[in-house]
Design a protein around this motif. Structure first.
Motif, PDB file in Angstrom:
ATOM      1  N   CYS A 148     -45.240   0.321 -56.969  1.00 36.63           N
ATOM      2  CA  CYS A 148     -45.078   1.670 -56.541  1.00 36.63           C
ATOM      3  C   CYS A 148     -44.132   2.451 -57.602  1.00 36.63           C
ATOM      4  CB  CYS A 148     -44.522   2.023 -55.293  1.00 36.63           C
ATOM      5  SG  CYS A 148     -45.204   0.993 -54.077  1.00 36.63           S
ATOM      6  N   ALA A 149     -44.612   2.245 -59.103  1.00 35.90           N
ATOM      7  CA  ALA A 149     -43.980   2.755 -60.009  1.00 35.90           C
ATOM      8  C   ALA A 149     -43.724   4.137 -60.024  1.00 35.90           C
ATOM      9  CB  ALA A 149     -44.689   2.165 -61.583  1.00 35.90           C
ATOM     10  N   HIS A 150     -44.605   5.000 -59.597  1.00 33.77           N
ATOM     11  CA  HIS A 150     -44.680   6.222 -59.510  1.00 33.77           C
ATOM     12  C   HIS A 150     -43.472   6.984 -58.573  1.00 33.77           C
ATOM     13  CE1 HIS A 150     -47.596   5.251 -56.237  1.00 33.77           C
ATOM     14  NE2 HIS A 150     -47.208   6.190 -55.738  1.00 33.77           N
ATOM     15  N   TRP A 151     -43.291   6.244 -57.368  1.00 26.25           N
ATOM     16  CA  TRP A 151     -42.193   6.850 -56.531  1.00 26.25           C
ATOM     17  C   TRP A 151     -41.136   5.664 -56.236  1.00 26.25           C
ATOM     18  CZ3 TRP A 151     -41.496   3.564 -52.317  1.00 26.25           C
ATOM     19  CH2 TRP A 151     -42.872   2.822 -51.856  1.00 26.25           C
ATOM     20  N   GLY A 152     -41.304   4.537 -56.957  1.00 26.16           N
ATOM     21  CA  GLY A 152     -40.190   3.438 -57.197  1.00 26.16           C
ATOM     22  C   GLY A 152     -38.832   3.975 -57.528  1.00 26.16           C
ATOM     23  N   PRO A 153     -38.604   4.786 -58.821  1.00 24.89           N
ATOM     24  CA  PRO A 153     -37.210   5.223 -59.138  1.00 24.89           C
ATOM     25  C   PRO A 153     -36.618   5.948 -58.316  1.00 24.89           C
ATOM     26  CG  PRO A 153     -38.963   5.368 -60.919  1.00 24.89           C
ATOM     27  CD  PRO A 153     -39.712   5.256 -59.741  1.00 24.89           C
ATOM     28  N   ARG A 154     -37.360   6.724 -57.236  1.00 24.10           N
ATOM     29  CA  ARG A 154     -36.654   7.642 -56.386  1.00 24.10           C
ATOM     30  C   ARG A 154     -35.975   6.970 -55.365  1.00 24.10           C
ATOM     31  NH1 ARG A 154     -41.194  11.448 -54.575  1.00 24.10           N
ATOM     32  NH2 ARG A 154     -42.367  10.063 -56.141  1.00 24.10           N
ATOM     33  N   LEU A 155     -36.732   5.784 -54.859  1.00 23.84           N
ATOM     34  CA  LEU A 155     -35.935   4.895 -53.851  1.00 23.84           C
ATOM     35  C   LEU A 155     -34.828   4.116 -54.614  1.00 23.84           C
ATOM     36  CD1 LEU A 155     -39.155   3.201 -52.434  1.00 23.84           C
ATOM     37  CD2 LEU A 155     -37.665   4.716 -51.192  1.00 23.84           C
ATOM     38  N   ARG A 156     -34.801   3.720 -55.655  1.00 25.22           N
ATOM     39  CA  ARG A 156     -33.549   2.894 -56.199  1.00 25.22           C
ATOM     40  C   ARG A 156     -32.415   3.727 -56.690  1.00 25.22           C
ATOM     41  NH1 ARG A 156     -36.458  -0.285 -60.609  1.00 25.22           N
ATOM     42  NH2 ARG A 156     -34.934  -1.578 -60.442  1.00 25.22           N
ATOM     43  N   THR A 157     -31.808   3.996 -55.664  1.00 23.00           N
ATOM     44  CA  THR A 157     -30.442   4.743 -56.003  1.00 23.00           C
ATOM     45  C   THR A 157     -29.220   3.825 -55.634  1.00 23.00           C
ATOM     46  OG1 THR A 157     -30.234   5.715 -53.844  1.00 23.00           O
ATOM     47  CG2 THR A 157     -31.545   7.049 -55.593  1.00 23.00           C
ATOM     48  N   ALA A 158     -27.941   4.376 -56.265  1.00 25.58           N
ATOM     49  CA  ALA A 158     -26.830   3.452 -56.104  1.00 25.58           C
ATOM     50  C   ALA A 158     -26.305   3.568 -54.544  1.00 25.58           C
ATOM     51  CB  ALA A 158     -25.744   4.062 -56.974  1.00 25.58           C
ATOM     52  N   GLY A 159     -26.570   4.671 -53.713  1.00 24.58           N
ATOM     53  CA  GLY A 159     -26.326   4.903 -52.678  1.00 24.58           C
ATOM     54  C   GLY A 159     -27.092   3.951 -51.596  1.00 24.58           C
ATOM     55  N   ARG A 160     -28.348   3.902 -52.023  1.00 24.79           N
ATOM     56  CA  ARG A 160     -29.185   2.814 -51.190  1.00 24.79           C
ATOM     57  C   ARG A 160     -28.963   1.580 -51.158  1.00 24.79           C
ATOM     58  NH1 ARG A 160     -34.226   6.499 -51.595  1.00 24.79           N
ATOM     59  NH2 ARG A 160     -34.182   7.885 -49.711  1.00 24.79           N
ATOM     60  N   ALA A 161     -28.578   1.396 -52.414  1.00 28.79           N
ATOM     61  CA  ALA A 161     -28.411  -0.250 -52.697  1.00 28.79           C
ATOM     62  C   ALA A 161     -26.983  -0.624 -51.961  1.00 28.79           C
ATOM     63  CB  ALA A 161     -27.646  -0.444 -54.468  1.00 28.79           C
ATOM     64  N   ARG A 162     -25.957   0.380 -52.006  1.00 25.97           N
ATOM     65  CA  ARG A 162     -24.587   0.291 -51.191  1.00 25.97           C
ATOM     66  C   ARG A 162     -25.095  -0.014 -49.717  1.00 25.97           C
ATOM     67  NH1 ARG A 162     -22.574   4.520 -53.426  1.00 25.97           N
ATOM     68  NH2 ARG A 162     -21.959   4.282 -55.431  1.00 25.97           N
ATOM     69  N   LEU A 163     -25.860   0.808 -49.009  1.00 24.84           N
ATOM     70  CA  LEU A 163     -26.172   0.860 -47.723  1.00 24.84           C
ATOM     71  C   LEU A 163     -27.179  -0.744 -47.636  1.00 24.84           C
ATOM     72  CD1 LEU A 163     -26.663   2.368 -45.291  1.00 24.84           C
ATOM     73  CD2 LEU A 163     -28.882   3.175 -46.060  1.00 24.84           C
ATOM     74  N   VAL A 164     -27.821  -1.214 -48.203  1.00 24.73           N
ATOM     75  CA  VAL A 164     -28.634  -2.415 -48.310  1.00 24.73           C
ATOM     76  C   VAL A 164     -27.503  -3.543 -48.468  1.00 24.73           C
ATOM     77  CG1 VAL A 164     -30.206  -3.924 -49.425  1.00 24.73           C
ATOM     78  CG2 VAL A 164     -30.791  -1.705 -49.133  1.00 24.73           C
ATOM     79  N   CYS A 165     -26.707  -3.265 -49.254  1.00 29.01           N
ATOM     80  CA  CYS A 165     -25.557  -4.306 -49.265  1.00 29.01           C
ATOM     81  C   CYS A 165     -24.883  -4.438 -47.863  1.00 29.01           C
ATOM     82  CB  CYS A 165     -24.651  -4.478 -50.414  1.00 29.01           C
ATOM     83  SG  CYS A 165     -25.457  -4.683 -51.986  1.00 29.01           S
ATOM     84  N   MET A 166     -24.299  -3.394 -47.454  1.00 24.89           N
ATOM     85  CA  MET A 166     -23.708  -3.155 -46.278  1.00 24.89           C
ATOM     86  C   MET A 166     -24.474  -3.623 -45.035  1.00 24.89           C
ATOM     87  SD  MET A 166     -21.533   0.384 -46.988  1.00 24.89           S
ATOM     88  CE  MET A 166     -21.799   0.629 -45.078  1.00 24.89           C
ATOM     89  N   ALA A 167     -25.696  -3.433 -45.106  1.00 21.37           N
ATOM     90  CA  ALA A 167     -26.450  -3.636 -43.866  1.00 21.37           C
ATOM     91  C   ALA A 167     -26.678  -5.236 -43.808  1.00 21.37           C
ATOM     92  CB  ALA A 167     -27.790  -3.422 -43.914  1.00 21.37           C
TER      93      ALA A 167
END
Length: 110
Positions: free
Chosen positions: A14-33
Motif C-alpha cells: 500500500c505504497a500510496h497510503w503506507g507512509p501516513r501509517l508509519r509514524t513515530a507515535g504509532r511505532a511507540r504505541l505498537v511497541c507498548m502494546a
C-alpha cells in the motif's frame, strides 16, 4: 520480526497510503502494546514461586510447586502457542502478500 514484516507490508503493498501509517507515535504505541501483551502472558508465572525444597537442596522450575494452580499446563501451552504461532502467522501472511504484489507488478511490466 513480526513487527518488521508488518512494517514492510504497507510500505510495499500500500505504497500510496503506507507512509501516513508509519509514524513515530504509532511505532511507540505498537511497541507498548506488544510489551503489554508479553507482560500479561508471563505475569502469572512471575508472581508464583518456581522453586521447591528437595532433600536439603533447592530445585528450580519445579512445576509440582505450582500444583494448586488449576489448569496451569494448559495455560502454559496456550501462551506458548499464541507466542509462537501468532508472530509466525503474521510474518507468513505479510510476506506472502508482499510477494504476491511484487509478482503481479513484475508480470505487468514485462
Amino acid at each position: 520480526m513480526a513487527c518488521v514484516s508488518a512494517d514492510h507490508y504497507p510500505a510495499v503493498v500500500c505504497a500510496h497510503w503506507g507512509p501516513r501509517l508509519r509514524t513515530a507515535g504509532r511505532a511507540r504505541l505498537v511497541c507498548m502494546a506488544i510489551w503489554t501483551l508479553v507482560l500479561l502472558q508471563t505475569m502469572p508465572l512471575l508472581l508464583m514461586p518456581m522453586t521447591k525444597p528437595l532433600v536439603g537442596k533447592l530445585a528450580c522450575m519445579e512445576y509440582s510447586s505450582m500444583e494448586p494452580v488449576l489448569g496451569l499446563p494448559l495455560m502454559v501451552l496456550v501462551a506458548c502457542a499464541i507466542g509462537f504461532c501468532g508472530p509466525v502467522g503474521i510474518i507468513l501472511s505479510c510476506y506472502m502478500k508482499i510477494t504476491w504484489k511484487l509478482c503481479r507488478k513484475a508480470g505487468r511490466t514485462q
